[in-house]
Write an enzyme that holds these catalytic residues in place. Structure first.
Site, mmCIF file in Angstrom:
data_model
loop_
_atom_site.group_PDB
_atom_site.id
_atom_site.type_symbol
_atom_site.label_atom_id
_atom_site.label_comp_id
_atom_site.label_asym_id
_atom_site.label_seq_id
_atom_site.Cartn_x
_atom_site.Cartn_y
_atom_site.Cartn_z
ATOM 1 N N LYS A 182 0.945 -1.141 0.133
ATOM 2 C CA LYS A 182 -0.140 0.154 0.040
ATOM 3 C C LYS A 182 0.975 1.267 0.039
ATOM 4 O O LYS A 182 1.450 1.583 0.946
ATOM 5 C CB LYS A 182 -0.922 0.046 1.065
ATOM 6 C CG LYS A 182 -2.001 1.255 0.910
ATOM 7 C CD LYS A 182 -2.526 1.922 2.403
ATOM 8 C CE LYS A 182 -1.507 3.038 2.659
ATOM 9 N NZ LYS A 182 -1.468 4.189 1.705
ATOM 10 N N GLU A 258 10.556 1.561 10.194
ATOM 11 C CA GLU A 258 11.355 2.392 9.606
ATOM 12 C C GLU A 258 10.677 3.772 9.889
ATOM 13 O O GLU A 258 9.830 3.954 9.016
ATOM 14 C CB GLU A 258 11.636 2.409 8.010
ATOM 15 C CG GLU A 258 12.473 1.272 7.934
ATOM 16 C CD GLU A 258 13.963 0.898 8.170
ATOM 17 O OE1 GLU A 258 14.394 2.027 8.664
ATOM 18 O OE2 GLU A 258 14.513 0.110 8.079
ATOM 19 N N CYS A 292 13.798 11.312 5.943
ATOM 20 C CA CYS A 292 13.893 10.814 7.606
ATOM 21 C C CYS A 292 15.131 10.976 8.108
ATOM 22 O O CYS A 292 15.316 10.988 9.329
ATOM 23 C CB CYS A 292 13.396 9.534 7.530
ATOM 24 S SG CYS A 292 14.363 8.472 6.225
ATOM 25 N N GLU A 389 10.164 16.708 14.067
ATOM 26 C CA GLU A 389 10.847 16.478 12.442
ATOM 27 C C GLU A 389 10.472 17.718 11.768
ATOM 28 O O GLU A 389 9.155 18.144 11.405
ATOM 29 C CB GLU A 389 10.279 15.258 11.808
ATOM 30 C CG GLU A 389 11.083 14.022 11.880
ATOM 31 C CD GLU A 389 10.489 12.910 10.926
ATOM 32 O OE1 GLU A 389 9.467 12.510 11.044
ATOM 33 O OE2 GLU A 389 11.244 12.379 10.132
HETATM 34 P P1 NAP Z 1 2.856 8.627 7.550
HETATM 35 O O1 NAP Z 1 1.606 9.686 7.517
HETATM 36 O O2 NAP Z 1 3.046 7.833 8.528
HETATM 37 O O3 NAP Z 1 2.186 7.492 6.045
HETATM 38 C C1 NAP Z 1 3.037 6.572 5.751
HETATM 39 C C2 NAP Z 1 2.187 5.479 5.057
HETATM 40 O O4 NAP Z 1 1.311 4.935 5.988
HETATM 41 C C3 NAP Z 1 1.429 5.987 3.974
HETATM 42 O O5 NAP Z 1 1.382 5.343 2.972
HETATM 43 C C4 NAP Z 1 0.090 6.373 4.632
HETATM 44 O O6 NAP Z 1 -0.880 6.339 3.633
HETATM 45 C C5 NAP Z 1 -0.026 5.213 5.566
HETATM 46 N N1 NAP Z 1 -0.838 5.479 6.446
HETATM 47 C C6 NAP Z 1 -1.580 6.615 7.322
HETATM 48 N N2 NAP Z 1 -2.157 6.276 8.160
HETATM 49 C C7 NAP Z 1 -2.465 4.973 8.428
HETATM 50 C C8 NAP Z 1 -3.163 4.118 9.033
HETATM 51 N N3 NAP Z 1 -3.904 4.609 10.118
HETATM 52 N N4 NAP Z 1 -2.988 2.725 8.728
HETATM 53 C C9 NAP Z 1 -2.270 2.241 7.835
HETATM 54 N N5 NAP Z 1 -1.532 3.320 7.055
HETATM 55 C C10 NAP Z 1 -1.720 4.449 7.220
HETATM 56 O O7 NAP Z 1 4.185 9.214 7.025
HETATM 57 P P2 NAP Z 1 4.404 10.315 5.779
HETATM 58 O O8 NAP Z 1 3.912 11.480 6.265
HETATM 59 O O9 NAP Z 1 3.789 9.664 4.724
HETATM 60 O O10 NAP Z 1 6.122 9.957 5.621
HETATM 61 C C11 NAP Z 1 6.836 10.763 6.461
HETATM 62 C C12 NAP Z 1 7.494 9.842 7.641
HETATM 63 O O11 NAP Z 1 8.029 8.892 7.336
HETATM 64 C C13 NAP Z 1 8.336 10.917 8.444
HETATM 65 O O12 NAP Z 1 8.041 10.828 9.692
HETATM 66 C C14 NAP Z 1 9.705 10.267 8.240
HETATM 67 O O13 NAP Z 1 10.726 10.505 8.903
HETATM 68 C C15 NAP Z 1 9.406 8.891 7.906
HETATM 69 N N6 NAP Z 1 10.270 7.841 7.068
HETATM 70 C C16 NAP Z 1 11.121 6.967 7.543
HETATM 71 C C17 NAP Z 1 12.097 6.590 6.937
HETATM 72 C C18 NAP Z 1 12.918 5.621 7.653
HETATM 73 O O14 NAP Z 1 13.495 4.768 6.720
HETATM 74 N N7 NAP Z 1 12.973 5.509 8.926
HETATM 75 C C19 NAP Z 1 12.013 6.782 5.529
HETATM 76 C C20 NAP Z 1 11.131 7.674 5.072
HETATM 77 C C21 NAP Z 1 10.298 8.247 5.815
HETATM 78 P P3 NAP Z 1 -1.312 7.794 2.920
HETATM 79 O O15 NAP Z 1 -0.270 8.731 2.756
HETATM 80 O O16 NAP Z 1 -2.236 7.382 1.705
HETATM 81 O O17 NAP Z 1 -2.183 8.476 3.890
#
Ligand code: NAP
Length: 485
Positions: A182, A258, A292, A389
């Site tokens: 997804k 991650e 990240c 962040e």
């Molecule tokens: P996010 O809001 O947590 O979303 C990540 C994924 O989860 C997206 O596919 C999102 O779908 C989905 N999602 C959201 N709510 C969900 C739920 N209740 N149940 C299941 N899936 C759900 O994060 P983001 O804003 O897209 O990404 C930024 C974050 O990712 C930052 O905190 C960054 O540091 C972190 N990140 C970490 C790494 C690492 O390797 N540690 C790498 C890259 C990014 P939708 O987008 O369709 O809502």
């Protein structure tokens, strides 16, 4: 603008389940926009509970024959996939820039970086070694097998729409697992293009399925509660990671998380300041600060503080904002209005709490998602910008005096993903490297990612490792055979 893509087969807008492109059962679609100019790029099928369940069944059905393939055959398919990704690098990069906004040079880099994980795990597929252990008695033998865990759910974010997917799907497929992915609703086209190329490379129907959806919570609930899904690999925010971890408890799924970071970037008095500025620019402003592992808190020791800030200002001032498709642009738009509002709020809070604005501090023009590269000095721990962040092109610079002080400050966070420091003294390097509570530490470099290295965090940045010889373990289970001869 999708007309810029030469290989039209890469542009898909339906769900990919069991090797077929299908519409959502209720016919629903959602709109995908270019964050630079808010142009509608296209409509994509909006899958839900029913389609996610269908994809799980497809992945489960495909599992037996995929894991039964010889490792060398899985390896060959992955190699073909890797080659196809590189053959389509330019189109994939344009697609990525259109839906995500990052400059085209960065998108090209991400496609190559994403492909490097496919290549790496194509090789590792052949090296799933077990063990032979001396038995407890003369007539007993103990053999350790490593086997694929089974059906894997992968949930990925928008900031690296290609590489965050290949870092999960390539090791899963190499290990003999099948996948339901997804991707983020912000960047579905890149995910569908990668799935198309996997299928062209010979990945059989059902082995790699993609659910595009605006109903992340509902799809997530189906994936995490399914007893058929044996593992969840998630990259995204710490808040959603915690939620998914709870949801996986009932079925005791194996997890890779991650999650978010809050990277300290430390410059010591004996550092090469020019190199530190160069490292800070790439670590801070890459992907408009939306990574990240971005430098989130820049700590500079007092003797080099003024010269570092001055040089950082000069280098930052040269960065150009604009459409990622335009030559020479270094910083594209933030992903959406929510992200831009968050960055504005963090800068406002810092300035109200006494920070000084050295550069930038506002959007390019009203209503735009382009935010000027910004430098804030006199930052302090109490400011929100220190604990959250930033996820935007804002460099917050803090002054420190002693090594012990900066180690304490750097570790004073729940996050533990990446950290960086610049210095020359050998004893200092070892002391700081060992004291930093982070999964990855860049020393005299602002770039740390590499398919051969174990990417991942500690503390609330999660667990599990992507890439390297450790990366396959996340998709394997250990079984031992106790044999009486
Ligand atoms: P996010 O809001 O947590 O979303 C990540 C994924 O989860 C997206 O596919 C999102 O779908 C989905 N999602 C959201 N709510 C969900 C739920 N209740 N149940 C299941 N899936 C759900 O994060 P983001 O804003 O897209 O990404 C930024 C974050 O990712 C930052 O905190 C960054 O540091 C972190 N990140 C970490 C790494 C690492 O390797 N540690 C790498 C890259 C990014 P939708 O987008 O369709 O809502």
């Amino acid at each position: 603008m999708l007309s810029l893509i030469k290989n039209r087969q890469l542009v898909n807008s339906q769900l990919f389940i069991n090797g077929h492109w299908i519409s959502a059962a209720d016919g629903q679609t959602f709109d995908v926009y270019n964050p630079f100019d808010h142009e509608l790029l296209g409509k994509v099928a909006d899958g839900g509970v029913e389609e996610t369940e269908e994809a799980i069944v497809a992945a489960h059905t495909a599992l037996a024959s995929w894991q039964a393939l010889a490792a060398i055959d899985r390896s060959r398919i992955l190699k073909r996939w890797h080659n196809l990704v590189l053959e389509n690098q330019e189109d994939l990069a344009i697609l990525l820039t259109l839906e995500q906004g990052k400059p085209l040079t960065e998108s090209r880099g991400e496609i190559a970086y994403g492909a490097s994980y496919i290549e790496w795990f194509a090789e590792e597929a052949k090296r799933v070694y077990g063990d032979t252990i001396p038995g407890p008695q003369a007539d007993k033998r103990t053999i350790v097998l490593k086997q694929p865990i089974g059906v894997v759910a992968a949930i990925t974010p928008w900031n690296f729409p290609n590489a965050m997917i290949t870092r999960k799907v390539a090791p899963a497929l190499a290990a003999g697992c099948t996948v339901v992915l997804k991707p983020s609703e912000e960047t579905p086209f890149s995910a569908l293009a990668i799935a198309y190329l996997a299928s062209e490379a010979g990945v059989p129907p059902g082995v790699f399925n993609v659910i595009t959806t605006t109903q992340a919570a509902e799809a997530g609930e189906v994936l995490t509660s399914s007893p058929v899904v044996k593992k969840l690999s998630f990259t995204g925010s710490t808040a959603i990671g915690k939620l998914l971890m709870k949801q996986c408890a009932d079925t005791v799924k194996k997890l890779s998380l991650e999650l978010g970071g809050n990277a300290p970037f430390i410059v010591f008095n004996d550092a090469d300041v020019d190199a530190a500025v160069e490292g800070a620019i790439v670590s801070k402003y890459r992907n408009a600060g939306q990574t990240c592992v971005c430098a989130n808190r820049i700590y500079v020791q007092e003797a080099v503080y003024d010269v570092f800030v001055e040089k950082l200002k000069v280098a930052t001032d040269k960065l150009r904002l604009g459409s990622g498709l335009n030559e020479g642009v270094n910083i594209g738009p933030l992903i959406n209005e929510k992200a831009a509002t968050k960055v504005e709020g963090l800068v406002k809070d810092a300035l109200e709490c006494g920070a000084s604005l050295e550069l930038g501090g506002h959007r390019f023009y009203s209503g735009s998602l382009l935010y000027l590269p910004t430098i804030i000095t006199d930052a302090r721990f109490e400011m929100k910008i220190s604990s959250e962040e930033i996820f935007g092109p804002v460099a917050a610079v803090y002054k420190f005096e002693t090594v012990d002080e900066v180690i304490r400050l750097a570790n004073n966070t729940d996050a533990g993903l990446a950290a960086y420091f610049y210095g020359k003294d050998n004893a200092l390097i070892w002391k700081v490297a060992e004291a930093l509570e982070y999964g990855m530490v860049g020393i005299n470099t602002g770039i740390i990612s590499d398919a051969a290295a174990p990417f991942g965090g500690v503390k609330q940045s999660g667990f599990g490792r992507e890439g390297s010889k450790y990366g396959l373990d996340d998709y394997l289970v250990t079984k031992y055979l106790s044999i009486k001869t």
